[in-house]
Design a protein around this motif. Structure first.
Motif, PDB file in Angstrom:
ATOM      1  N   THR B 188       0.848  -1.195   0.000  1.00  0.00           N
ATOM      2  CA  THR B 188       0.000   0.000   0.000  1.00  0.00           C
ATOM      3  C   THR B 188       0.882   1.243   0.000  1.00  0.00           C
ATOM      4  O   THR B 188       1.903   1.279   0.709  1.00  0.00           O
ATOM      5  N   TYR B 189       0.475   2.274  -0.771  1.00  0.00           N
ATOM      6  CA  TYR B 189       1.219   3.528  -0.740  1.00  0.00           C
ATOM      7  C   TYR B 189       1.247   4.045   0.700  1.00  0.00           C
ATOM      8  O   TYR B 189       0.202   4.150   1.340  1.00  0.00           O
ATOM      9  N   GLY B 190       2.427   4.301   1.226  1.00  0.00           N
ATOM     10  CA  GLY B 190       2.551   4.792   2.595  1.00  0.00           C
ATOM     11  C   GLY B 190       2.916   3.716   3.611  1.00  0.00           C
ATOM     12  O   GLY B 190       3.224   4.016   4.754  1.00  0.00           O
ATOM     13  N   ARG B 191       2.871   2.442   3.175  1.00  0.00           N
ATOM     14  CA  ARG B 191       3.204   1.346   4.111  1.00  0.00           C
ATOM     15  C   ARG B 191       4.686   1.393   4.509  1.00  0.00           C
ATOM     16  O   ARG B 191       5.065   1.105   5.639  1.00  0.00           O
ATOM     17  N   ILE B 192       5.529   1.733   3.510  1.00  0.00           N
ATOM     18  CA  ILE B 192       6.978   1.775   3.724  1.00  0.00           C
ATOM     19  C   ILE B 192       7.468   3.199   3.458  1.00  0.00           C
ATOM     20  O   ILE B 192       7.039   3.834   2.498  1.00  0.00           O
ATOM     21  N   PHE B 200      11.218   8.957  -8.371  1.00  0.00           N
ATOM     22  CA  PHE B 200      10.799   8.970  -9.775  1.00  0.00           C
ATOM     23  C   PHE B 200       9.455   9.701  -9.818  1.00  0.00           C
ATOM     24  O   PHE B 200       9.377  10.838 -10.266  1.00  0.00           O
ATOM     25  N   ALA B 201       8.378   9.081  -9.323  1.00  0.00           N
ATOM     26  CA  ALA B 201       7.074   9.740  -9.231  1.00  0.00           C
ATOM     27  C   ALA B 201       6.593   9.567  -7.789  1.00  0.00           C
ATOM     28  O   ALA B 201       6.108   8.505  -7.405  1.00  0.00           O
ATOM     29  N   SER B 202       6.728  10.621  -7.006  1.00  0.00           N
ATOM     30  CA  SER B 202       6.596  10.516  -5.553  1.00  0.00           C
ATOM     31  C   SER B 202       5.240  10.012  -5.066  1.00  0.00           C
ATOM     32  O   SER B 202       5.160   9.391  -4.017  1.00  0.00           O
ATOM     33  N   SER B 203       4.163  10.279  -5.805  1.00  0.00           N
ATOM     34  CA  SER B 203       2.845   9.841  -5.334  1.00  0.00           C
ATOM     35  C   SER B 203       2.565   8.393  -5.712  1.00  0.00           C
ATOM     36  O   SER B 203       1.525   7.845  -5.346  1.00  0.00           O
ATOM     37  N   LEU B 204       3.477   7.764  -6.452  1.00  0.00           N
ATOM     38  CA  LEU B 204       3.276   6.381  -6.906  1.00  0.00           C
ATOM     39  C   LEU B 204       4.364   5.421  -6.415  1.00  0.00           C
ATOM     40  O   LEU B 204       4.136   4.214  -6.317  1.00  0.00           O
ATOM     41  N   ASP B 231       9.267  10.840   6.486  1.00  0.00           N
ATOM     42  CA  ASP B 231       8.406  10.769   5.295  1.00  0.00           C
ATOM     43  C   ASP B 231       6.958  10.908   5.752  1.00  0.00           C
ATOM     44  O   ASP B 231       6.358   9.953   6.252  1.00  0.00           O
ATOM     45  N   GLU B 232       6.404  12.123   5.583  1.00  0.00           N
ATOM     46  CA  GLU B 232       5.047  12.363   6.076  1.00  0.00           C
ATOM     47  C   GLU B 232       3.985  11.680   5.213  1.00  0.00           C
ATOM     48  O   GLU B 232       2.806  11.733   5.526  1.00  0.00           O
ATOM     49  N   THR B 233       4.372  11.038   4.112  1.00  0.00           N
ATOM     50  CA  THR B 233       3.406  10.225   3.368  1.00  0.00           C
ATOM     51  C   THR B 233       3.429   8.780   3.862  1.00  0.00           C
ATOM     52  O   THR B 233       2.684   7.946   3.368  1.00  0.00           O
ATOM     53  N   SER B 234       4.301   8.471   4.818  1.00  0.00           N
ATOM     54  CA  SER B 234       4.265   7.118   5.390  1.00  0.00           C
ATOM     55  C   SER B 234       3.114   7.074   6.392  1.00  0.00           C
ATOM     56  O   SER B 234       2.757   8.096   6.979  1.00  0.00           O
ATOM     57  N   SER B 235       2.544   5.890   6.573  1.00  0.00           N
ATOM     58  CA  SER B 235       1.291   5.771   7.317  1.00  0.00           C
ATOM     59  C   SER B 235       1.504   5.378   8.779  1.00  0.00           C
ATOM     60  O   SER B 235       2.419   4.622   9.110  1.00  0.00           O
ATOM     61  N   PRO B 308       5.316  10.850 -15.660  1.00  0.00           N
ATOM     62  CA  PRO B 308       6.295  11.795 -16.225  1.00  0.00           C
ATOM     63  C   PRO B 308       6.163  13.207 -15.659  1.00  0.00           C
ATOM     64  O   PRO B 308       7.163  13.905 -15.494  1.00  0.00           O
ATOM     65  N   ALA B 309       4.913  13.639 -15.337  1.00  0.00           N
ATOM     66  CA  ALA B 309       4.740  14.979 -14.766  1.00  0.00           C
ATOM     67  C   ALA B 309       5.519  15.083 -13.450  1.00  0.00           C
ATOM     68  O   ALA B 309       6.239  16.059 -13.213  1.00  0.00           O
ATOM     69  N   GLU B 310       5.401  14.064 -12.611  1.00  0.00           N
ATOM     70  CA  GLU B 310       6.115  14.091 -11.326  1.00  0.00           C
ATOM     71  C   GLU B 310       7.622  13.919 -11.534  1.00  0.00           C
ATOM     72  O   GLU B 310       8.433  14.515 -10.825  1.00  0.00           O
ATOM     73  N   ALA B 311       7.988  13.100 -12.514  1.00  0.00           N
ATOM     74  CA  ALA B 311       9.412  12.864 -12.777  1.00  0.00           C
ATOM     75  C   ALA B 311      10.100  14.138 -13.238  1.00  0.00           C
ATOM     76  O   ALA B 311      11.228  14.438 -12.837  1.00  0.00           O
ATOM     77  N   THR B 312       9.423  14.899 -14.069  1.00  0.00           N
ATOM     78  CA  THR B 312       9.963  16.170 -14.556  1.00  0.00           C
ATOM     79  C   THR B 312      10.376  17.051 -13.385  1.00  0.00           C
ATOM     80  O   THR B 312      11.458  17.634 -13.374  1.00  0.00           O
ATOM     81  N   SER B 313       9.496  17.119 -12.392  1.00  0.00           N
ATOM     82  CA  SER B 313       9.768  17.935 -11.225  1.00  0.00           C
ATOM     83  C   SER B 313      10.879  17.320 -10.377  1.00  0.00           C
ATOM     84  O   SER B 313      11.831  18.001  -9.976  1.00  0.00           O
ATOM     85  N   ASN B 314      10.802  16.017 -10.116  1.00  0.00           N
ATOM     86  CA  ASN B 314      11.817  15.360  -9.282  1.00  0.00           C
ATOM     87  C   ASN B 314      13.214  15.425  -9.898  1.00  0.00           C
ATOM     88  O   ASN B 314      14.211  15.497  -9.177  1.00  0.00           O
ATOM     89  N   LEU B 315      13.302  15.341 -11.227  1.00  0.00           N
ATOM     90  CA  LEU B 315      14.620  15.313 -11.870  1.00  0.00           C
ATOM     91  C   LEU B 315      15.177  16.706 -12.166  1.00  0.00           C
ATOM     92  O   LEU B 315      16.288  16.829 -12.674  1.00  0.00           O
TER      93      LEU B 315
END
Lengths: 93, 474
Positions: B188-192, B200-204, B231-235, B308-315
Motif C-alpha cells: 500500500t502507498y505509505g506502508r513503507i 521517480f514519481a513521488s505519489s506512486l 516521510d510524512e506520506t508514510s502511514s 512523467p509529470a512528477e518525474a519532470t519535477s523530481n529530476l
C-alpha cells in the motif's frame, strides 16, 4: 503533430541538450506518445474531484526543527564548491 | 545452500551449520562469476560487516534477518556507498545518509552485499535503459529480466543473494518477479517510508521485497514497514504480523475478476495461465465474482501522464550544480543545466522529462494532467466499490513470459508492458506477483493479487495458498 518550434520550446523547458539523432528520434516518437496519452481526453469525468491523499492532516508531525545533515555533508557531492557554497559562473554582468 | 531463502538460511546460521561470513563470501564468488550484469557493485565492506554480524549472533543477537545477505536496488541510499539510480548522471554519487529501509534492514541483522542494476531512474520495464548496460534474465539470457527492478529480481533468481529490495512505480517489482519466477509485492502507498529513495514519481513510488517464497516476502515486509517521521506520506496504520496470515485456506473467499481485464487478456500469451488460475481458485473453494471498473482501459495513459509529470519535477534537481556531475564544456549557467543534463541522462529519461513538461505546460495542463488526476480519483473510487463485492482482485501481472532483449524498441510498445500493474500504483492498493505457471518457452508467468489498502495480510494468505497448492492442482 508537434511543430518544430513547440518541440524546441519543450526542449528548453526541460533544460536538455539533445543530439541531432535524439532530436529526430524524439520528434518521431513524441507524436505516438502524445496520441497514446491523449486517450484520456475522450473520458467523461468530473474535473472538480481530482484530489486525494493517503495522509490525514491530523497525522502531521509538529513543525519543530530537528537535527539534520551538516552543511559540508549536504554539499559534499557538489561538482564545484567553496567555503560551504556551490560555485557557478558569474550570472550578473 | 545458496538457493535457499531467508527463513532457511537464518535457521542454518542459528544452528551453526554455516556463518554469515561464509555465506557472504560464497554469494560474492557467485556474483563475480555471473554473466547477467544483475549486480552493479559488490560493496567492499560486505565481508567485514558479515564477520561483525557473526560476532553479534554469537553474543546472542537474533534479529529477524540476522546474518542474511541482501542486495538493494541502485536507487536506495546506503550511507558511504554509491547510489546511481542506473544513471550516468549519478555514477559517482556517494550517499551521505541511509534510507529508512536500509537502516531497517541493518537493524534486523541483514548484510547488504551490493547494489542491483535497474532501468535509469526506474524508467523502463526491461532494465535495458541502464547506463551500465542491460541485465540478462538468468533463466534465459536472450531475454530481459523485466524492470525496472530487473537487477534485483535477477540477483535473487540467480542465487546471488537471499532476497532483494526493489521499488515499484508502475509495476517495477511485480513484472520482474513474474519474469524471474519470484514473489514481489508493491505494498500500500505509505506502508513503507520513501525517505532516502531516489524519487521517480513521488505519489506512486513504493519500496518492496523480491523473494523466493511468500513467507520470506511477508517476513521482509514486517521489517520494512511502518511510519517514519522523515516521510510524512508514510502511514501511522499499525504494522501487521504478516507471517501470521500464512497457511490459511481460501475456501469461501470472494475473488473479483475485472470484466475489462478479461477483454485485455484475450489473445495475449498470458491468457491460458490466467484462465487456469481462475479454475484453480474455483477448485480451491473460492468464489469468482465478476466486477466492473469504468475507464480501466485508460489507466495506462493516466499513468503515462502523472508519472512523467512528477518525474519532470523530481529530476529538476539534477542541474549540474548539486549532484556530482557538471559538463566540462559548460561556460555559463544555462550550459551547466542543458549540457550536464544532456550528457548525464539517457534517452528514455529525456523523453519522459519532455513528456512531463508537455502535459504540465499551459494550454495542455487541463486536457492532460488535470484530466488524468480526475480519472485517477475516479478509478480509485471504482476499485473501492469493487471491494464491497469481493475480498481481493486477481489479474495477470504481465502480457506473457519475459520478452527478448531489444524486442520493445518503440516506446509505446514498451509502455504497454505495464497494462496490468499500473492500476495498483494509481489507486495506492497493495498488489503481489506470485509465480503460477510456465509459458510455451518454459519461462515463469506470475499472477497478481490486489487487496484493499493495508490488507497485505490477505494478499499473503492468497499468495501463500497459491504457492503451496498450485502443483497439486495444475
Amino acid at each position: 503533430m508537434l511543430s518544430d518550434s513547440e518541440f524546441e520550446h519543450l526542449r528548453n523547458l526541460s533544460k536538455l541538450e539533445l543530439s541531432e539523432g535524439e532530436i529526430n528520434k524524439f520528434k518521431a516518437d513524441f507524436n505516438d506518445v502524445i496520441a497514446f496519452a491523449s486517450q484520456v481526453s475522450k473520458a467523461q469525468v468530473d474535473l472538480t474531484k481530482s484530489y486525494f491523499s493517503s495522509i490525514k492532516m491530523e497525522d502531521l508531525r509538529e513543525d519543530m526543527p530537528k537535527p539534520s545533515l551538516k552543511q559540508e555533508e549536504v554539499i559534499k557531492n557538489a561538482p564545484n564548491k567553496k567555503n560551504g557554497c556551490f560555485v557557478v559562473p558569474r550570472i550578473m554582468e | 545452500m545458496l538457493e535457499l531463502g531467508i527463513v532457511e538460511l537464518k535457521n542454518l546460521i542459528t544452528n551453526k551449520k554455516t556463518t554469515c561470513e561464509a555465506l557472504t563470501k560464497a554469494y560474492i564468488e557467485e556474483i563475480k562469476k555471473s554473466k547477467t550484469n544483475a549486480v552493479i557493485e559488490v560493496f567492499s565492506d560486505a565481508i567485514d560487516l558479515a564477520r561483525e554480524m557473526d560476532k553479534k549472533i554469537a553474543a546472542g543477537f537474533s534479529g529477524k534477518l540476522a546474518g542474511v545477505p541482501i542486495i538493494i536496488k541502485d536507487n536506495i541510499l546506503y550511507k558511504g556507498h554509491v547510489a546511481s539510480a542506473g544513471s550516468r548522471f549519478l555514477a559517482d554519487y556517494v550517499a551521505e545518509y541511509s534510507s529508512t529501509v536500509t537502516n531497517k534492514l541493518l537493524d534486523a541483522g541483514a548484510v547488504i552485499i551490493g547494489r542491483a542494476n535497474m532501468d535509469e531512474f526506474a524508467m523502463g520495464s526491461s532494465t535495458e535503459t541502464s547506463f551500465y548496460g542491460p541485465t540478462l534474465n538468468p533463466l534465459d539470457t536472450t531475454r530481459v529480466p523485466g524492470g525496472s527492478s530487473g537487477g534485483s529480481a535477477a540477483s535473487v533468481a540467480e542465487n546471488l543473494c537471499a532476497a532483494s529490495l526493489g521499488t515499484d512505480t508502475g509495476g517495477s517489482i511485480r513484472q520482474p518477479a513474474s519474469y524471474c519466477g519470484l514473489v514481489g509485492i508493491k505494498p500500500t502507498y505509505g506502508r513503507i517510508s520513501r525517505y532516502g529513495i531516489i524519487a521517480f514519481a513521488s505519489s506512486l513510488d513504493q519500496v518492496g521485497p523480491l523473494t523466493k517464497t511468500v513467507e520470506d516476502n511477508a517476513l521482509l515486509l514486517e521489517v520494512l514497514s511502518g511510519y517514519d517521521q522523515h516521510d510524512e506520506t508514510s502511514s501511522h496504520e499499525k504494522v501487521d504480523n504478516y507471517t501470521a496470515y500464512l497457511n490459511k485456506p481460501i475456501k469461501g473467499l470472494k475473488i473479483g475478476v475485472i470484466n475489462s481485464v478479461e477483454a485485455m487478456v484475450k489473445g495475449e500469451q498470458t491468457e491460458q495461465a490466467y484462465n487456469k488460475f481462475k479454475n484453480f481458485l474455483v477448485d480451491s473453494g473460492a468464489e469468482i465474482v465478476p466486477v466492473d471498473i469504468n475507464n480501466m482501459e485508460l489507466v495506462l495513459p493516466v499513468y503515462y501522464i502523472i508519472a512523467p509529470a512528477e518525474a519532470t519535477s523530481n529530476l529538476a534537481r539534477f542541474d549540474g550544480v548539486k549532484y556530482t556531475r557538471r559538463s566540462p564544456r559548460a561556460k555559463n549557467i544555462e550550459e551547466i543545466f542543458t549540457m550536464s543534463r544532456g550528457e548525464g541522462f539517457g534517452s528514455e529519461v529525456k523523453r519522459r522529462i519532455m513528456l512531463g513538461n508537455y502535459v504540465l505546460s499551459s494550454g495542455y495542463f487541463d486536457a492532460y494532467y488535470n484530466k488524468a488526476r480526475a480519472l485517477q480519483y475516479q478509478l480509485r473510487q471504482e476499485f473501492l466499490s469493487a471491494f464491497k463485492k469481493c475480498d481481493v482482485l486477481v489479474t495477470p501481472v504481465a502480457r506473457g513470459e519475459a520478452f527478448k532483449l531489444g524486442e520493445k524498441a518503440n516506446p509505446v510498445d514498451a509502455y504497454k508492458e505495464d497494462v496490468f500493474t499500473v492500476s495498483a500504483n494509481i489507486t495506492g492498493l497493495p498488489a503481489i506477483s506470485v509465480p503460477f505457471d510456465n509459458g510455451k518457452n518454459g519461462l515463469p508467468i506470475g499472477m497478481q493479487i490486489i487487496a484493499p489498502h493495508f490488507s497485505e495480510g490477505l494478499v499473503y494468505t492468497v499468495a501463500d495458498y497459491v504457492e503451496k497448492h498450485k502443483n497439486l492442482k495444475n
